[in-house]
Structures are given as structure tokens and as C-alpha cells.
Design a protein around this motif. Structure first.
Motif, PDB file in Angstrom:
ATOM      1  N   UNK A  48      85.205-125.553 -37.879  1.00 50.09           N
ATOM      2  CA  UNK A  48      84.399-126.488 -38.662  1.00 50.09           C
ATOM      3  C   UNK A  48      84.697-127.838 -38.040  1.00 50.09           C
ATOM      4  N   UNK A  49      83.663-128.505 -37.521  1.00 46.59           N
ATOM      5  CA  UNK A  49      83.861-129.752 -36.788  1.00 46.59           C
ATOM      6  C   UNK A  49      83.091-130.898 -37.442  1.00 46.59           C
ATOM      7  N   UNK A  50      83.483-132.123 -37.097  1.00 46.80           N
ATOM      8  CA  UNK A  50      82.901-133.301 -37.725  1.00 46.80           C
ATOM      9  C   UNK A  50      81.525-133.693 -37.225  1.00 46.80           C
ATOM     10  N   UNK A  51      81.178-133.326 -36.008  1.00 49.69           N
ATOM     11  CA  UNK A  51      79.861-133.616 -35.438  1.00 49.69           C
ATOM     12  C   UNK A  51      79.349-132.364 -34.729  1.00 49.69           C
ATOM     13  N   UNK A  52      78.043-132.243 -34.545  1.00 48.27           N
ATOM     14  CA  UNK A  52      77.501-131.030 -33.919  1.00 48.27           C
ATOM     15  C   UNK A  52      77.697-131.017 -32.406  1.00 48.27           C
ATOM     16  N   UNK A  75      69.499-127.629 -33.986  1.00 45.29           N
ATOM     17  CA  UNK A  75      70.079-127.519 -32.658  1.00 45.29           C
ATOM     18  C   UNK A  75      71.192-126.495 -32.533  1.00 45.29           C
ATOM     19  N   UNK A  76      71.095-125.402 -33.277  1.00 46.94           N
ATOM     20  CA  UNK A  76      72.102-124.360 -33.189  1.00 46.94           C
ATOM     21  C   UNK A  76      73.343-124.609 -34.028  1.00 46.94           C
ATOM     22  N   UNK A  77      73.309-125.667 -34.856  1.00 46.37           N
ATOM     23  CA  UNK A  77      74.447-126.012 -35.711  1.00 46.37           C
ATOM     24  C   UNK A  77      74.029-125.965 -37.180  1.00 46.37           C
ATOM     25  N   UNK A  78      74.933-125.476 -38.010  1.00 43.30           N
ATOM     26  CA  UNK A  78      74.730-125.476 -39.455  1.00 43.30           C
ATOM     27  C   UNK A  78      75.616-126.568 -40.038  1.00 43.30           C
ATOM     28  N   UNK A  79      75.034-127.411 -40.884  1.00 37.93           N
ATOM     29  CA  UNK A  79      75.795-128.451 -41.575  1.00 37.93           C
ATOM     30  C   UNK A  79      75.909-128.050 -43.041  1.00 37.93           C
ATOM     31  N   UNK A  80      77.106-128.165 -43.572  1.00 35.41           N
ATOM     32  CA  UNK A  80      77.334-127.797 -44.960  1.00 35.41           C
ATOM     33  C   UNK A  80      78.808-127.904 -45.294  1.00 35.41           C
ATOM     34  N   UNK A  81      79.267-126.974 -46.135  1.00 39.13           N
ATOM     35  CA  UNK A  81      80.658-127.047 -46.573  1.00 39.13           C
ATOM     36  C   UNK A  81      81.262-125.664 -46.788  1.00 39.13           C
ATOM     37  N   UNK A  90      80.238-129.186 -39.516  1.00 41.15           N
ATOM     38  CA  UNK A  90      79.279-128.393 -38.753  1.00 41.15           C
ATOM     39  C   UNK A  90      79.952-127.131 -38.217  1.00 41.15           C
ATOM     40  N   UNK A  91      79.191-126.041 -38.220  1.00 41.86           N
ATOM     41  CA  UNK A  91      79.632-124.764 -37.667  1.00 41.86           C
ATOM     42  C   UNK A  91      78.523-124.270 -36.748  1.00 41.86           C
TER      43      UNK A  91
END
Length: 103
Positions: A48-52, A75-81, A90-91
């Protein structure tokens, strides 16, 4: 909105300038609110990272099977929690899968 302001911590409250978790609708104005789509980490642990970005700062390591609430995909990244503690980030989308069925 009226009433006292609530201090939101972006590390555990899912909001950005363009979108916010629908759970924050009564506490924060956002141009768009999203209802979380629950997914899970696949068979391998994932960051789980802070930016994509693959070289972004690590927020935490997600273990296989952990639930992740997706609010936006781009862009291939999911933002959530992360569901258990609401850590936001981002994952990589390819690390996520449908959650295991409850028994």
C-alpha cells in the motif's frame, strides 16, 4: 454544511480534492463521493503506497486475503483504504481480487 469543523487525517480518512468516501459526505464537501467496492489482496502480499507509482513511499504491507475498499481505479492503480484500520493509499490493481466468500 454547518456545525463544528472536523479535522480529517488523510492517512485514515479517504478523501482527495476530486473524490471522497461516501462515509464522509456529512463531514466534508467533495465534488464526487464514492461507495467503496470491497476487494481483497490476492495470493501474494502487496504494498500500500502513498502515490500511484512503483517507487512510491510505502504506507504498509497488505497480506494475502486482507480486504481493501476501492474508491477509485486509474492507470492500473486502486485508491482506497485497508478495511481493518482505514489506512489510505494506492495498491496495484493486479494485486487485488474478489474477496473470499464468507462461510
Amino acid at each position: 454544511m454547518s456545525g463544528p469543523s472536523l479535522r480529517l487525517d488523510p492517512r485514515v480518512h479517504a478523501y482527495r480534492r476530486d473524490i471522497a468516501d461516501i462515509a464522509l459526505a456529512g463531514q466534508l464537501f467533495a465534488p464526487h463521493y464514492a461507495r467503496p467496492m470491497m476487494l481483497a489482496v490476492g495470493p501474494n502480499a502487496s504494498d500500500l503506497v502513498g502515490t500511484p507509482s512503483a517507487d512510491a513511499q510505502l504506507v504498509c504491507r497488505l497480506q494475502p486475503g486482507e480486504e481493501f475498499a476501492v474508491l477509485d481505479i486509474s492507470g492500473g492503480w486502486a485508491w482506497g483504504y485497508r478495511r481493518k484500520d482505514h489506512l489510505v493509499g494506492f495498491v496495484a490493481m493486479d494485486a487485488l481480487t474478489a474477496p473470499a466468500a464468507s462461510e
